[in-house]
Design an enzyme around this catalytic site. Structure first.
Site, mmCIF file in Angstrom:
data_model
loop_
_atom_site.group_PDB
_atom_site.id
_atom_site.type_symbol
_atom_site.label_atom_id
_atom_site.label_comp_id
_atom_site.label_asym_id
_atom_site.label_seq_id
_atom_site.Cartn_x
_atom_site.Cartn_y
_atom_site.Cartn_z
ATOM 1 N N CYS A 94 -66.158 28.324 48.691
ATOM 2 C CA CYS A 94 -65.781 28.042 47.311
ATOM 3 C C CYS A 94 -64.302 28.403 47.080
ATOM 4 C CB CYS A 94 -66.714 28.722 46.328
ATOM 5 S SG CYS A 94 -66.613 28.002 44.656
ATOM 6 N N HIS A 172 -72.060 27.096 47.894
ATOM 7 C CA HIS A 172 -72.327 28.499 48.212
ATOM 8 C C HIS A 172 -73.616 28.673 49.023
ATOM 9 C CE1 HIS A 172 -69.379 30.568 45.554
ATOM 10 N NE2 HIS A 172 -69.530 29.517 44.762
ATOM 11 N N GLU A 174 -74.485 31.333 50.329
ATOM 12 C CA GLU A 174 -74.927 32.712 50.068
ATOM 13 C C GLU A 174 -75.626 32.865 48.717
ATOM 14 O OE1 GLU A 174 -70.951 32.741 47.921
ATOM 15 O OE2 GLU A 174 -72.022 31.571 49.439
#
Length: 226
Positions: A94, A172, A174
């Protein structure tokens, strides 16, 4: 293998107890690969002495824009170029994806068509992958030598490689659905149009490719290079 995590932001305070800092999210994502970690809160002015402080590097997401006039952004760009020169592997996610492009000669802008939020599909190396997105800024001009690996109609430069040592991704891997739900409540409301937030909430629980991309990231970091 020691992985250095460059923290370019912090999660909302309300989410820290449940999800931890961004370095915790990445160590959880990459669990099982035998990595050791060292973190540097570059957003707070904490920098490694050199690229040799770790064997590989990850740059996290942030609520800041890569183009903002902030005192830690120029030294971060210097560090990115030093890591590239060192030949150590570097992954950007990002904001990390954006600041790497900017440091190497590209352009990052607030995208006039708005936000991408929630589970989003991309074409990556000829296959469809789904990851959670949370961004308005985009890489709108690539540096010389960059290669686009993944995109969709909204985000043309979603996954980018720079030679054999740098790999960056706009969404993302994560982010869990739980963390995205927390972002909607703490940062999204009043900033992002409600219909986008409602749509993102409705897509929660669908399949994502976080695990698949995490394994790619781990393999990329561990890959033997000449």
């Amino acid at each position: 293998m020691k992985i250095g995590i460059l923290l370019t932001g912090h999660p909302p305070d309300e989410l820290l107890n449940e999800f931890g800092e961004y370095d915790t999210m990445f160590s959880t994502l990459l669990e099982g690969n035998g990595f050791d970690y060292v973190s540097f809160a570059v957003v707070d002015g904490e920098f490694p002495a050199s690229p040799e402080a770790a064997d590989g590097w990850i740059i996290t997401g942030s609520r800041h824009g890569a183009y903002e006039d902030l005192p830690w952004i120029p030294p971060l760009e210097d560090l990115i170029r030093a890591i590239q020169h060192s030949g150590r592997p570097l992954i950007g996610v990002c904001f990390g994806h954006q600041i790497i492009a900017q440091a190497l000669g590209g352009t990052v802008e607030k995208f006039r068509e708005g936000w991408a939020v929630g589970r989003t599909e991309y074409q990556l190396n000829g296959e469809t992958v789904a990851l959670n997105a949370w961004h308005q800024d985009q890489v709108t001009k690539l540096p010389e030598g960059a290669k686009v690996l993944g995109s969709n109609a909204f985000c043309r430069n979603a996954v980018v490689a720079y030679g054999d040592t740098i790999w960056t991704v706009q969404p993302h891997p994560e982010h869990t659905d739980g963390f995205q739900r927390g972002l909607i409540e703490t940062r999204g409301k009043g900033m992002i149009p409600d219909p986008l937030l409602d749509s993102a909430t409705m897509r929660m629980g669908s399949h994502d490719d976080n695990t698949r991309i995490a394994q790619f990231m781990a393999d990329f970091l561990k890959k033997e290079r000449a």
